[in-house]
Design an enzyme around this catalytic site. Structure first.
Site, mmCIF file in Angstrom:
data_model
loop_
_atom_site.group_PDB
_atom_site.id
_atom_site.type_symbol
_atom_site.label_atom_id
_atom_site.label_comp_id
_atom_site.label_asym_id
_atom_site.label_seq_id
_atom_site.Cartn_x
_atom_site.Cartn_y
_atom_site.Cartn_z
ATOM 1 N N GLY A 12 0.895 -1.247 -0.132
ATOM 2 C CA GLY A 12 -0.131 0.073 -0.005
ATOM 3 C C GLY A 12 0.870 1.268 -0.068
ATOM 4 N N ASN A 14 1.494 2.902 -2.588
ATOM 5 C CA ASN A 14 0.801 4.036 -3.360
ATOM 6 C C ASN A 14 -0.455 4.634 -2.769
ATOM 7 O OD1 ASN A 14 1.817 4.215 -6.234
ATOM 8 N ND2 ASN A 14 2.206 2.360 -5.909
ATOM 9 N N ASN A 107 -5.378 2.246 -12.675
ATOM 10 C CA ASN A 107 -4.670 1.502 -12.320
ATOM 11 C C ASN A 107 -3.107 1.922 -12.404
ATOM 12 O OD1 ASN A 107 -3.589 -1.073 -11.247
ATOM 13 N ND2 ASN A 107 -2.820 -1.550 -13.734
ATOM 14 N N HIS A 109 0.812 1.015 -13.332
ATOM 15 C CA HIS A 109 1.380 -0.321 -13.698
ATOM 16 C C HIS A 109 3.143 -0.006 -13.538
ATOM 17 C CE1 HIS A 109 2.433 -4.199 -15.590
ATOM 18 N NE2 HIS A 109 3.247 -3.596 -16.388
HETATM 19 C C1 GRF Z 1 3.306 -1.238 -7.512
HETATM 20 O O1 GRF Z 1 4.789 -1.548 -8.117
HETATM 21 C C2 GRF Z 1 2.441 -1.099 -8.591
HETATM 22 O O2 GRF Z 1 2.900 -0.484 -9.759
HETATM 23 C C3 GRF Z 1 1.885 -2.413 -8.896
HETATM 24 O O3 GRF Z 1 1.854 -3.053 -7.568
HETATM 25 C C4 GRF Z 1 2.815 -2.380 -6.841
HETATM 26 C C5 GRF Z 1 2.005 -2.056 -5.431
HETATM 27 O O4 GRF Z 1 2.932 -1.302 -4.535
HETATM 28 N N1 GRF Z 1 0.702 -2.427 -9.519
HETATM 29 P P1 GRF Z 1 2.219 -0.661 -3.185
HETATM 30 O O5 GRF Z 1 1.060 -1.654 -2.570
HETATM 31 O O6 GRF Z 1 1.401 0.621 -3.712
HETATM 32 O O7 GRF Z 1 3.419 -0.443 -2.386
#
Ligand code: GRF
Length: 215
Positions: A12, A14, A107, A109
């Site tokens: 989490g 992000n 999303n 990526h």
């Molecule tokens: C990130 O690298 C994102 O690009 C991918 O999954 C990962 C999630 O990381 N979709 P976090 O849970 O946000 O730390």
């Protein structure tokens, strides 16, 4: 104020970047709910710390994948969520949720789409030997990482990079462009024509993220 629903499966970071952007006043939005498919997701701790309601919803508790995504859509609608954020949600979202939120699901990526979709975008980039990779925020359609691209950031790939070192470099950019993309949406500046996303009144700053200075 824009109401967000965040779906996350793990760490989490992000999600945290989005919370921080809201709390600092950068982003005029509110996270109405965190939904996770993993009872051990660290994202839950982040939600608790910031007083954000969370739900654990498991696919196995539903008769089919469609029913699972229908149930998620209902929870989001119940909370008047306007934009759905997939922040490390490790599943391919199905039609009932996409139909409930057309061009309203974002999303992130960890590669420059359309290169290296699917799992392990960073490892794919290292193994392929590309010299530039990065991350992409896109709207979600029914494919795997195929929806209209909103914004991208590029990072160099060095000869001695590992999956881990590249992931870390990309992640720093993820934490910048995801809140930025949401901010563009919140300001009503995104429109989609076919598979092309246009940023209304785009300025040089809007493209900063496509050309971050090399580290
Ligand atoms: C990130 O690298 C994102 O690009 C991918 O999954 C990962 C999630 O990381 N979709 P976090 O849970 O946000 O730390």
């Amino acid at each position: 104020m824009l109401k967000l629903g965040v779906l996350a499966s793990g760490r989490g970071s992000n999600f945290q970047a989005i919370i921080d952007s809201i709390e600092s006043g950068y982003l005029d939005a509110e996270v109405a709910v965190l939904i996770t498919d993993n009872p051990d997701a660290y994202a839950i701790k982040r939600a608790e710390k910031h007083g954000i309601p969370h739900l654990v919803m498991l696919p196995k508790e539903h008769p089919s994948k469609d029913a699972y995504y229908e149930a998620i859509a209902q929870e989001l609608k119940k909370r008047e969520v306007e934009l759905v954020i997939l922040a490390g949600f490790m599943r391919v979202v199905k039609k009932p949720l996409i139909d409930a939120y057309p061009m309203r699901i974002m999303n992130i990526h960890p590669a420059l789409l359309p290169s290296f979709p699917g799992l392990h975008g960073q490892r794919q980039a290292v193994e392929y030997g590309v010299k530039v990779s990065g991350c992409t925020v896109h709207f979600v359609d029914e494919g795997v990482d195929t929806g209209p691209i909103i914004i991208q950031a590029a990072v160099p790939v060095y000869d001695d990079d590992t999956e881990e070192s590249l992931s870390e470099r990309i992640l720093r950019q993820e934490h910048r462009i995801f809140p930025y993309a949401i901010k563009l949406f919140a300001e009503g500046r995104l429109s989609v024509e076919g598979r092309v996303v246009r940023i209304e009144g785009h300025k040089k700053e809007d493209f900063f993220f496509t050309n971050p200075p090399l580290e």
